[in-house]
Design an enzyme around this catalytic site. Structure first.
Site, mmCIF file in Angstrom:
data_model
loop_
_atom_site.group_PDB
_atom_site.id
_atom_site.type_symbol
_atom_site.label_atom_id
_atom_site.label_comp_id
_atom_site.label_asym_id
_atom_site.label_seq_id
_atom_site.Cartn_x
_atom_site.Cartn_y
_atom_site.Cartn_z
ATOM 1 N N LYS A 54 0.848 -1.201 0.000
ATOM 2 C CA LYS A 54 0.000 0.000 0.000
ATOM 3 C C LYS A 54 0.879 1.246 0.000
ATOM 4 C CE LYS A 54 -3.262 2.594 2.955
ATOM 5 N NZ LYS A 54 -4.149 2.570 4.140
ATOM 6 N N LYS A 90 -9.979 12.780 8.445
ATOM 7 C CA LYS A 90 -9.500 12.307 9.745
ATOM 8 C C LYS A 90 -9.447 13.469 10.733
ATOM 9 C CE LYS A 90 -6.467 8.501 8.292
ATOM 10 N NZ LYS A 90 -7.229 7.431 8.947
ATOM 11 N N GLU A 139 -9.428 3.857 2.034
ATOM 12 C CA GLU A 139 -8.883 3.996 0.682
ATOM 13 C C GLU A 139 -7.860 2.929 0.335
ATOM 14 O OE1 GLU A 139 -7.676 5.456 3.252
ATOM 15 O OE2 GLU A 139 -5.551 5.009 2.969
ATOM 16 N N ARG A 171 -7.780 -0.300 0.796
ATOM 17 C CA ARG A 171 -8.335 -1.494 0.150
ATOM 18 C C ARG A 171 -8.743 -1.205 -1.292
ATOM 19 N NH1 ARG A 171 -12.716 -1.994 4.801
ATOM 20 N NH2 ARG A 171 -11.028 -0.897 5.855
#
Ligand code: BES
Ligand code: MN
Ligand code: ZN
Length: 500
Positions: A268, A280, A352, A354
């Site tokens: 990732k 966030k 995001e 995944r």
């Protein structure tokens, strides 16, 4: 720093500082008695007064007061013999290196390769000690002006003392292996520590290409145009919120035979995760520059594998994007068509990782890999489950997971398996698309893996959630604050173990 193998009697060495491991309950060993004489009885005095008991982590530094030979001795407690492992040996090497660097000692001799570790070879012990020393010498200080007084100094010449009966060639080879692995870990740490303003997806891609050139492996980049043409809809969806272009980084290392199917590593590479429109909270958002730690581990492992000349074929795939909120960003509720053709309902733009991994996992299928391992700082839930002591491992093949668990134990980069029973997939069944990108709060790490599994159905696959392991928050002995490089060593251990 130079690491060198020395051989011979402990008492006959010439060094500013000799580092000697001492076992709890073995304080009257014959070597210790001889050393005590040289030190004028100060060691036995410290033992008598219970100042030094050889408890794990305890140290005692004594000066010999003589100009020649061994000028100081650092006794370091190892704890009980039954508790010693390669991992604890590596930690001891790290923490004494840090301690001596803080005392402004840059040259010393470690007798640690001679510590009795159960069922270990000389090569394994030398590798563990050499890795420990080199990882302790790491700092990310390129943006610091003058170094504050009392800072640890850079290590210079470090000796590793092996026994007369040991093979110097074996030990030297182990030092070289440790150097290749530590270089991979430090490369990963540098990438993770790089600040977000510098670290665009393009920067990550350029670092990967430069590394590939350095170690002689092939590299290829897919830019936005190529990604659009090929239909990387999930990855492009995440990239939409950022001004910075996404890249898919593909590296290939061919150390195996021509026809051998590759092992694929997927990482990732979210260079900064603001969460997107599902923004966030401000607190600790700075740490989200580390959301490419999976990518860093994969790139570090590729560098190390090439350095070690492992007899295996590898392909690394890194989707590099930035997750930002903006007027063009993904909205909660948006539906994306992924590279696999499956449609995804984006319920939370902060899930995001995944999304980009879905396309990367589909893409890597083109290489007909015999095994795919992905690493990702995927879920906060993983930190709730396992804290900062182990990464989660999940997958579709128990044999692969067993091998990874073993590699985790041997490398000290611990993994713990979570179940991936099909019941969990019901949580991510889509209402308006094939699948949705969150499964609610329960079992967040597992439902994230269940999501990935839908895109990894054509090969043997395992997923490592390294969210709790990628970043050291405080900084402790041998591990400075910041990126840890977690994942490089367990991957290399897996790759080397699979070959034995
Ligand atoms: N990168 C984060 C996960 C993370 C959190 C890594 C803290 C390291 C430290 C990931 O993209 C994320 O935001 N996950 C969400 C998923 C949720 C929205 C389903 C999470 O864990 O809260
Ligand atoms: Mn996120
Ligand atoms: Zn993320």
């Amino acid at each position: 720093m130079i690491l060198k193998i020395f051989k011979g009697e402990v008492l006959k060495q010439k060094t500013p500082c000799l580092v000697l491991g001492v076992l709890e309950g073995k304080l009257k060993d014959s070597l210790l008695l001889l050393l005590d004489k040289e030190l004028g009885g100060t060691f036995s005095a410290a033992v008598r007064s219970h100042e030094f008991t050889a408890r794990k982590g305890q140290t005692l530094l004594l000066h010999s007061g003589q100009g020649q030979g061994v000028k100081r001795v650092l006794f370091c407690g190892l704890g009980k013999e039954k508790d010693i492992s390669l991992h604890s040996l590596r930690q001891t090497a790290s923490s004494v290196s840090r301690l001596l660097a803080e005392k402004q000692l840059a040259n010393f001799l470690l007798a640690l390769p001679q510590v009795p570790v159960k069922k270990s070879s000389l090569a394994e012990r030398v590798q563990a000690v050499a890795e420990g020393v080199q990882l302790a010498n790491y700092r990310y200080d390129r943006y610091l002006g003058e170094k504050p007084a009392g800072q640890p100094i850079d290590l210079d010449k470090i000796g590793l003392l092996i026994a007369a009966k040991d093979s110097s060639a074996e030990a030297e080879e182990a030092v070289a292996a440790a150097e290749a692995i530590a270089a991979g870990v430090c490369f990963a740490r540098d990438l993770v520590n790089a600040p977000g303003n510098l670290k665009s997806p393009e920067y990550l891609a350029m670092q990967a290409v430069a590394m590939a050139e350095r170690v002689g492996i092939s590299a290829k980049l897919l830019n936005r145009d190529a990604l659009e043409r090929q239909g990387f809809g999930a990855m492009l969806g995440v990239a939409r919120g950022s001004e910075r272009d996404p890249y898919l980084i593909v590296l290939e290392y061919r150390g195996g035979s021509k026809g051998q199917k590759p092992i694929a590593l997927v990482g990732k590479g979210v260079v900064f995760d603001a969460g997107g429109i599902s923004l966030k909270p401000a607190e600790k958002m700075d740490e989200m520059k580390m959301d490419m730690a999976g990518a860093a581990a994969v790139l570090g492992a590729m560098q190390a594998a090439a350095g070690l000349q492992l007899p295996v074929n590898l392909v690394a795939v890194v989707p590099a994007v930035e997750n930002m909120p903006s007027g063009t960003a993904l909205r909660p509720g948006d539906i994306l068509r992924s590279l696999s053709g499956k449609t995804i309902e984006v319920l939370n733009t902060d899930a995001e990782g995944r999304l980009i991994l879905a396309d990367a996992l589909t893409y890597v299928g083109r290489y007909q890999p015999r095994v795919v391992i992905d690493l990702a700082t995927l879920t906060g839930a993983c930190i709730i489950a396992l804290g900062n002591h182990a990464a989660a491992v999940l997958g579709n093949h128990d044999g692969l997971i067993r091998q990874l668990l073993k590699a985790g134990e041997r490398s000290g980069e611990k993994l713990w398996q979570l179940p991936l029973w099909e019941e969990y997939a019901t949580q991510i069944k889509g209402d308006f698309a094939d699948i949705k990108n969150t499964g609610g709060r329960p079992a967040g790490t597992i439902t994230a893996a269940a999501f990935l599994q839908k895109f990894a159905d054509k090969y043997t696959w395992a997923h490592l959630d390294i969210a709790g392991m990628a970043w050291e928050e405080r900084g402790c002995a041998g591990q400075p604050k910041g990126g840890t490089g977690f994942g490089v060593r367990v991957l290399i251990e897996y790759l080397r173990g699979g070959l034995k």
